[in-house]
Design an enzyme around this catalytic site. Structure first.
Site, PDB file in Angstrom:
ATOM      1  N   ASP A 221      -2.117   3.596  67.075  1.00 54.01           N
ATOM      2  CA  ASP A 221      -2.200   2.144  67.031  1.00 54.01           C
ATOM      3  C   ASP A 221      -3.615   1.743  67.433  1.00 54.01           C
ATOM      4  O   ASP A 221      -4.546   1.894  66.659  1.00 54.01           O
ATOM      5  CB  ASP A 221      -1.107   1.610  67.967  1.00 54.01           C
ATOM      6  CG  ASP A 221      -0.907   0.120  67.910  1.00 54.01           C
ATOM      7  OD1 ASP A 221      -0.887  -0.440  66.818  1.00 54.01           O
ATOM      8  OD2 ASP A 221      -0.752  -0.500  68.986  1.00 54.01           O
TER       9      ASP A 221
ATOM     10  N   GLU B 252       1.906  12.676  67.932  1.00 55.84           N
ATOM     11  CA  GLU B 252       2.168  11.279  68.325  1.00 55.84           C
ATOM     12  C   GLU B 252       3.099  10.592  67.329  1.00 55.84           C
ATOM     13  O   GLU B 252       3.184  10.981  66.175  1.00 55.84           O
ATOM     14  CB  GLU B 252       0.843  10.504  68.370  1.00 55.84           C
ATOM     15  CG  GLU B 252       0.348  10.210  69.777  1.00 55.84           C
ATOM     16  CD  GLU B 252       1.189   9.161  70.513  1.00 55.84           C
ATOM     17  OE1 GLU B 252       2.388   9.002  70.242  1.00 55.84           O
ATOM     18  OE2 GLU B 252       0.612   8.498  71.398  1.00 55.84           O
TER      19      GLU B 252
ATOM     20  N   LYS C  85       7.650   9.147  74.984  1.00 50.14           N
ATOM     21  CA  LYS C  85       8.850   9.745  74.464  1.00 50.14           C
ATOM     22  C   LYS C  85       8.889   9.628  72.938  1.00 50.14           C
ATOM     23  O   LYS C  85       9.664  10.289  72.267  1.00 50.14           O
ATOM     24  CB  LYS C  85      10.083   9.003  75.009  1.00 50.14           C
ATOM     25  CG  LYS C  85      10.171   8.910  76.501  1.00 50.14           C
ATOM     26  CD  LYS C  85      11.344   7.976  76.867  1.00 50.14           C
ATOM     27  CE  LYS C  85      11.209   7.517  78.285  1.00 50.14           C
ATOM     28  NZ  LYS C  85      12.160   6.438  78.587  1.00 50.14           N
TER      29      LYS C  85
ATOM     30  N   ARG D 188      15.398   4.313  69.158  1.00 55.30           N
ATOM     31  CA  ARG D 188      14.713   5.593  68.923  1.00 55.30           C
ATOM     32  C   ARG D 188      15.547   6.519  68.052  1.00 55.30           C
ATOM     33  O   ARG D 188      15.032   7.390  67.368  1.00 55.30           O
ATOM     34  CB  ARG D 188      14.444   6.319  70.250  1.00 55.30           C
ATOM     35  CG  ARG D 188      13.468   5.601  71.182  1.00 55.30           C
ATOM     36  CD  ARG D 188      13.069   6.546  72.305  1.00 55.30           C
ATOM     37  NE  ARG D 188      12.431   5.885  73.435  1.00 55.30           N
ATOM     38  CZ  ARG D 188      11.127   5.608  73.513  1.00 55.30           C
ATOM     39  NH1 ARG D 188      10.321   5.926  72.516  1.00 55.30           N
ATOM     40  NH2 ARG D 188      10.627   5.024  74.579  1.00 55.30           N
TER      41      ARG D 188
ATOM     42  N   LYS E  76      -1.532   2.886  62.158  1.00 55.33           N
ATOM     43  CA  LYS E  76      -1.779   1.456  61.923  1.00 55.33           C
ATOM     44  C   LYS E  76      -3.283   1.243  62.014  1.00 55.33           C
ATOM     45  O   LYS E  76      -3.788   0.801  63.053  1.00 55.33           O
ATOM     46  CB  LYS E  76      -1.114   0.630  63.037  1.00 55.33           C
ATOM     47  CG  LYS E  76       0.296   0.170  62.768  1.00 55.33           C
ATOM     48  CD  LYS E  76       0.706  -0.789  63.889  1.00 55.33           C
ATOM     49  CE  LYS E  76       2.193  -0.952  63.989  1.00 55.33           C
ATOM     50  NZ  LYS E  76       2.588  -1.654  65.231  1.00 55.33           N
TER      51      LYS E  76
ATOM     52  N   PHE F  54       5.444  -4.516  63.945  1.00 56.15           N
ATOM     53  CA  PHE F  54       6.089  -3.678  64.938  1.00 56.15           C
ATOM     54  C   PHE F  54       7.260  -2.939  64.297  1.00 56.15           C
ATOM     55  O   PHE F  54       8.122  -3.557  63.680  1.00 56.15           O
ATOM     56  CB  PHE F  54       6.561  -4.497  66.134  1.00 56.15           C
ATOM     57  CG  PHE F  54       6.862  -3.641  67.329  1.00 56.15           C
ATOM     58  CD1 PHE F  54       5.838  -3.156  68.130  1.00 56.15           C
ATOM     59  CD2 PHE F  54       8.171  -3.289  67.627  1.00 56.15           C
ATOM     60  CE1 PHE F  54       6.104  -2.341  69.216  1.00 56.15           C
ATOM     61  CE2 PHE F  54       8.452  -2.477  68.714  1.00 56.15           C
ATOM     62  CZ  PHE F  54       7.419  -2.008  69.515  1.00 56.15           C
ATOM     63  N   VAL F  55       7.272  -1.617  64.432  1.00 52.02           N
ATOM     64  CA  VAL F  55       8.312  -0.807  63.788  1.00 52.02           C
ATOM     65  C   VAL F  55       9.115  -0.025  64.823  1.00 52.02           C
ATOM     66  O   VAL F  55       8.619   0.258  65.921  1.00 52.02           O
ATOM     67  CB  VAL F  55       7.700   0.167  62.748  1.00 52.02           C
ATOM     68  CG1 VAL F  55       7.067  -0.601  61.602  1.00 52.02           C
ATOM     69  CG2 VAL F  55       6.682   1.098  63.396  1.00 52.02           C
TER      70      VAL F  55
HETATM   71  P1  IMP Z   1      -2.162   3.057  71.343  1.00 53.10           P
HETATM   72  O1  IMP Z   1      -2.593   3.809  70.092  1.00 53.10           O
HETATM   73  O2  IMP Z   1      -2.829   3.548  72.581  1.00 53.10           O
HETATM   74  O3  IMP Z   1      -2.299   1.573  71.173  1.00 53.10           O
HETATM   75  O4  IMP Z   1      -0.626   3.249  71.649  1.00 53.10           O
HETATM   76  C1  IMP Z   1       0.222   3.933  70.870  1.00 53.10           C
HETATM   77  C2  IMP Z   1       1.601   3.841  71.489  1.00 53.10           C
HETATM   78  O5  IMP Z   1       2.082   2.496  71.501  1.00 53.10           O
HETATM   79  C3  IMP Z   1       2.564   4.617  70.650  1.00 53.10           C
HETATM   80  O6  IMP Z   1       2.682   5.935  71.089  1.00 53.10           O
HETATM   81  C4  IMP Z   1       3.849   3.812  70.808  1.00 53.10           C
HETATM   82  O7  IMP Z   1       4.570   4.281  71.923  1.00 53.10           O
HETATM   83  C5  IMP Z   1       3.406   2.409  71.053  1.00 53.10           C
HETATM   84  N1  IMP Z   1       3.463   1.597  69.812  1.00 53.10           N
HETATM   85  C6  IMP Z   1       2.439   1.105  69.098  1.00 53.10           C
HETATM   86  N2  IMP Z   1       2.852   0.429  68.011  1.00 53.10           N
HETATM   87  C7  IMP Z   1       4.198   0.512  68.016  1.00 53.10           C
HETATM   88  C8  IMP Z   1       5.229   0.018  67.119  1.00 53.10           C
HETATM   89  O8  IMP Z   1       5.007  -0.609  66.076  1.00 53.10           O
HETATM   90  N3  IMP Z   1       6.504   0.309  67.486  1.00 53.10           N
HETATM   91  C9  IMP Z   1       6.829   1.010  68.609  1.00 53.10           C
HETATM   92  N4  IMP Z   1       5.901   1.499  69.466  1.00 53.10           N
HETATM   93  C10 IMP Z   1       4.602   1.236  69.178  1.00 53.10           C
HETATM   94 MG    MG Z   2       4.314   6.846  72.250  1.00 53.57          MG
END
Ligand code: IMP
Ligand code: MG
Length: 180
Positions: A102, A98, A42, A164, A130, A151-152
């Protein structure tokens, strides 16, 4: 809600400015192409809603929902598709939208999934990046801001489904994580 915020990392105005720039760039890059914006639910809905209005060429939109996070702040590394695209994407130029890149696990999984469906091209537009946290080799084609490994929340991003609706990106006070 505002009392839980320790500090604003990126203001509403900075976000608006950057989203406009990226929308303009995307409009130039995709002119004459068959562009579809795919929002990953979301977290990206706020960015998606602003970005699509900053694009001045024809676009279609669709949504996908995957789970990679529980209610905490650490990635599980597990990606599961909860909602897939509604229409076939053979030959379509997909831009994945996105909230944050992360570990990269979610998007690299989605890119494989969409390329197996025969998408014409697949690129990534992310609000936040990140880079320190990356676990797979993945770069965003369009990104608004890089953020440190903190964490943001806000502008679509949640902690435990909250925050959100903040119009900026910020960092929570430590006690916001434990309060119910
Ligand atoms: P990844 O790149 O597969 O690790 O996951 C990315 C997802 O993790 C994002 O779409 C977010 O939903 C969540 N996420 C990662 N870091 C944060 C953060 O700092 N705050 C809030 N959600 C985060
Ligand atoms: Mg997400």
């Amino acid at each position: 809600m505002l009392e839980d915020i320790e500090r604003v990392l990126i203001s509403k105005e900075e976000i608006q400015q950057k989203v406009r720039e990226i929308g303009k760039q995307i409009s130039e890059d995709y002119r004459g192409k068959n562009l579809m914006l795919v929002s990953v639910l979301k977290g990206s809905v706020v960015f998606m809603a602003d970005l699509m209005r900053a694009i001045d060429i024809p676009v279609s939109i669709d949504f996908m929902s995957v789970s990679s996070y529980g209610c905490g702040t650490k990635t599980s590394g597990i990606v599961r598709i909860i909602k897939d695209l509604n229409e076939p994407v053979a030959g379509v130029d997909i831009l994945l939208v996105e909230d944050i890149l992360d570990s990269g696990l979610t998007l690299s999984y989605l890119m494989e999934h969409l390329s197996a469906k025969g998408a014409g091209s697949i690129r990534i537009a992310t609000l936040l990046d990140k880079p320190e946290r990356r676990r797979v080799n993945l770069l965003a084609d369009y990104k608004c801001f890089s953020v440190p490994d903190e964490f943001v929340v806000g502008y679509g991003l949640d902690f435990d489904e909250k925050y959100r609706n903040l119009p900026f990106v910020g960092v929570l006070k430590p006690d916001a994580y434990t309060k119910k």
